[in-house]
Design a protein around this motif. Structure first.
Motif, mmCIF file in Angstrom:
data_model
loop_
_atom_site.group_PDB
_atom_site.id
_atom_site.type_symbol
_atom_site.label_atom_id
_atom_site.label_comp_id
_atom_site.label_asym_id
_atom_site.label_seq_id
_atom_site.Cartn_x
_atom_site.Cartn_y
_atom_site.Cartn_z
ATOM 1 N N ASP A 1 -47.139 36.357 -6.396
ATOM 2 C CA ASP A 1 -48.071 37.052 -7.277
ATOM 3 C C ASP A 1 -47.348 37.776 -8.417
ATOM 4 N N ASN A 2 -46.128 37.372 -8.678
ATOM 5 C CA ASN A 2 -45.316 37.986 -9.733
ATOM 6 C C ASN A 2 -45.983 37.755 -11.093
ATOM 7 N N ALA A 3 -46.306 38.842 -11.788
ATOM 8 C CA ALA A 3 -46.983 38.736 -13.077
ATOM 9 C C ALA A 3 -46.031 38.436 -14.224
ATOM 10 N N ASP A 4 -44.739 38.504 -13.975
ATOM 11 C CA ASP A 4 -43.755 38.280 -15.034
ATOM 12 C C ASP A 4 -42.628 37.357 -14.555
ATOM 13 N N PRO A 5 -42.947 36.099 -14.255
ATOM 14 C CA PRO A 5 -41.893 35.194 -13.780
ATOM 15 C C PRO A 5 -40.812 34.961 -14.822
ATOM 16 N N SER A 6 -41.163 34.981 -16.092
ATOM 17 C CA SER A 6 -40.161 34.781 -17.141
ATOM 18 C C SER A 6 -39.154 35.927 -17.152
ATOM 19 N N GLY A 7 -39.645 37.161 -17.041
ATOM 20 C CA GLY A 7 -38.747 38.313 -16.996
ATOM 21 C C GLY A 7 -37.879 38.296 -15.752
ATOM 22 N N THR A 8 -38.460 37.876 -14.623
ATOM 23 C CA THR A 8 -37.686 37.776 -13.382
ATOM 24 C C THR A 8 -36.597 36.719 -13.523
ATOM 25 N N ALA A 9 -36.947 35.578 -14.095
ATOM 26 C CA ALA A 9 -35.957 34.509 -14.288
ATOM 27 C C ALA A 9 -34.822 34.970 -15.202
ATOM 28 N N ARG A 10 -35.153 35.723 -16.243
ATOM 29 C CA ARG A 10 -34.102 36.218 -17.150
ATOM 30 C C ARG A 10 -33.192 37.217 -16.432
ATOM 31 N N GLY B 1 -23.363 31.518 -9.930
ATOM 32 C CA GLY B 1 -23.288 30.065 -9.915
ATOM 33 C C GLY B 1 -24.463 29.429 -9.205
ATOM 34 N N LEU B 2 -25.026 30.155 -8.225
ATOM 35 C CA LEU B 2 -26.179 29.672 -7.472
ATOM 36 C C LEU B 2 -27.295 30.698 -7.545
ATOM 37 N N VAL B 3 -28.514 30.236 -7.770
ATOM 38 C CA VAL B 3 -29.693 31.101 -7.774
ATOM 39 C C VAL B 3 -30.685 30.510 -6.784
ATOM 40 N N ALA B 4 -30.938 31.234 -5.700
ATOM 41 C CA ALA B 4 -31.863 30.785 -4.664
ATOM 42 C C ALA B 4 -33.113 31.655 -4.702
ATOM 43 N N VAL B 5 -34.284 31.012 -4.650
ATOM 44 C CA VAL B 5 -35.538 31.760 -4.748
ATOM 45 C C VAL B 5 -36.516 31.290 -3.683
ATOM 46 N N GLN B 6 -37.438 32.181 -3.346
ATOM 47 C CA GLN B 6 -38.541 31.874 -2.435
ATOM 48 C C GLN B 6 -39.859 32.314 -3.073
ATOM 49 N N GLU B 7 -40.955 31.851 -2.476
ATOM 50 C CA GLU B 7 -42.320 32.090 -2.984
ATOM 51 C C GLU B 7 -42.462 31.541 -4.398
ATOM 52 N N LEU B 8 -41.906 30.391 -4.604
ATOM 53 C CA LEU B 8 -41.977 29.718 -5.904
ATOM 54 C C LEU B 8 -43.289 28.941 -5.975
ATOM 55 N N ASP C 1 -37.377 26.475 -17.267
ATOM 56 C CA ASP C 1 -37.153 26.707 -18.699
ATOM 57 C C ASP C 1 -36.053 27.738 -18.935
ATOM 58 N N VAL C 2 -36.033 28.795 -18.118
ATOM 59 C CA VAL C 2 -35.067 29.872 -18.318
ATOM 60 C C VAL C 2 -33.699 29.511 -17.744
ATOM 61 N N LEU C 3 -33.687 28.898 -16.557
ATOM 62 C CA LEU C 3 -32.426 28.661 -15.854
ATOM 63 C C LEU C 3 -31.831 27.281 -16.120
ATOM 64 N N GLY C 4 -32.667 26.357 -16.570
ATOM 65 C CA GLY C 4 -32.248 24.965 -16.632
ATOM 66 C C GLY C 4 -31.033 24.680 -17.496
ATOM 67 N N ALA C 5 -30.900 25.363 -18.615
ATOM 68 C CA ALA C 5 -29.783 25.077 -19.524
ATOM 69 C C ALA C 5 -28.443 25.465 -18.915
ATOM 70 N N SER C 6 -28.387 26.620 -18.285
ATOM 71 C CA SER C 6 -27.127 27.096 -17.704
ATOM 72 C C SER C 6 -26.923 26.599 -16.279
ATOM 73 N N HIS C 7 -28.022 26.295 -15.596
ATOM 74 C CA HIS C 7 -27.972 25.818 -14.213
ATOM 75 C C HIS C 7 -28.693 24.459 -14.170
#
Length: 313
Positions: free
Chosen positions: A108-117, A125-132, A142-148
């Motif tokens: 229910d995160n209202a700001d996924p873009s801010g969280t991704a940044r 080097g690794l970013v692991a997430v849940q409740e995606l 979009d935010v992580l794809g270029a660097s990861h």
């Protein structure tokens, strides 16, 4: 009035200190049957240290030397259990082979873009997430794809990596009776500079606290299933990263945590985000050293991210 030459406050304070010390030292003896009282105690075990200043202040207020001396018992037990975590340097000496960020980003995160940044800013080097959620997945990409550029997603868990991924597969940790749509686990091999390491990204079932105590049966069953998978995994170097909905002291997770090594220092409380009281987001290892773990600033989630520094042995 005195009791055996002691004031009533002497007796109360000495008994209180002895009880606090015993509860910490013998927490594993607290039964975990109905209400999972043992797990509940172990979830918040570090906070029993607060009994020391409370009892100490009462002893000073009541001018009880016996009560003040008795406070040394729970203090000594707390330092015995948690002193290494509290007294260790804030930073374990480098260098590190791998940096991992773990975060339950909240569906229910209202700001996924801010969280991704915020996760990107950790420079892990690794970013692991849940409740995606499906809608948020594109935002994180979009935010992580270029660097990861290397990504693995299964159900509601995901892994973004600077390093190439291979042998990506789903991991079934569903408790009995849960639907097939409940997909909260994946496994991948990361080709890190220090060598390959197998990474599990998982999200164990939630627990609930109510009048009947702690409802954790589904989480405990899921942890046992994951523990068996980890035990059978032939990988020499392995990480389990995820929201385990429990602390490493919680005996309900023992079928999993007994097979892995936790960071030696740092409380890094991650939940709830506004006022964290426990770390239920974990980075645990086998054949690797999780040398340091720390909690990051709040995002739009009800969890805080945790950052782990890993050495590949």
């Amino acid at each position: 009035m005195t009791v055996g030459g002691r004031s009533p406050w002497d007796v109360r304070l000495v008994c209180g200190a002895a009880g606090a010390a015993a509860l910490q030292a013998l927490h594993s003896a607290v039964p975990n049957g109905a209400g999972r009282l043992g797990s509940l105690l172990e979830t918040f075990l570090p906070w029993l240290g607060l009994t020391v200043p409370v009892l100490g202040c009462l002893a000073l207020l009541k001018r009880s030397r016996a009560g003040l001396l008795a406070c040394l018992a729970p203090l000594a037990v707390w330092l015995w259990i948690f002193g290494g975590m509290w007294l260790s340097p804030a930073r374990a000496p480098g260098p590190y082979d791998l940096t991992v960020v773990q975060h339950n980003v909240a569906d229910d995160n209202a700001d996924p873009s801010g969280t991704a940044r915020a996760l990107l800013a950790a420079r892990a080097g690794l970013v692991a997430v849940q409740e995606l959620t499906p809608a948020a997945r594109c935002v994180y990409q979009d935010v992580l794809g270029a660097s990861h550029p290397h990504r693995a997603v299964h159900g509601t868990v995901g892994l973004w990596s600077v390093h190439p991924l291979s042998d990506v597969r789903p991991v079934d940790i569903r408790p009995e009776g849960f639907p097939e749509s409940w997909q909260r686990g994946l496994r991948a091999t990361v080709s890190a500079p220090g060598g390959g390491v197998t990474v599990y990204v998982v999200h164990l079932p939630s627990v609930r606290l109510g009048p009947a105590g702690l409802a954790s049966a589904a989480r405990d069953e899921s942890a046992a299933r994951l523990g068996t998978l980890v035990d059978d995994d032939p990988a020499d170097r392995l990480l389990v990263v995820g929201d385990l909905n429990g602390t490493v002291q919680d005996r309900g997770l023992a079928p999993l945590t007994s097979r892995l090594h936790a960071p030696p220092s740092g409380f890094a409380f991650s939940w709830p985000a506004a006022l964290p009281v426990a770390r239920i987001d974990q980075v645990l290892g086998r054949g690797v050293e999780v040398a340091r773990v720390s909690a990051l600033e709040e995002t739009g989630s009800d969890h805080r991210p945790v950052l782990a520094r890993v050495r590949l042995r």
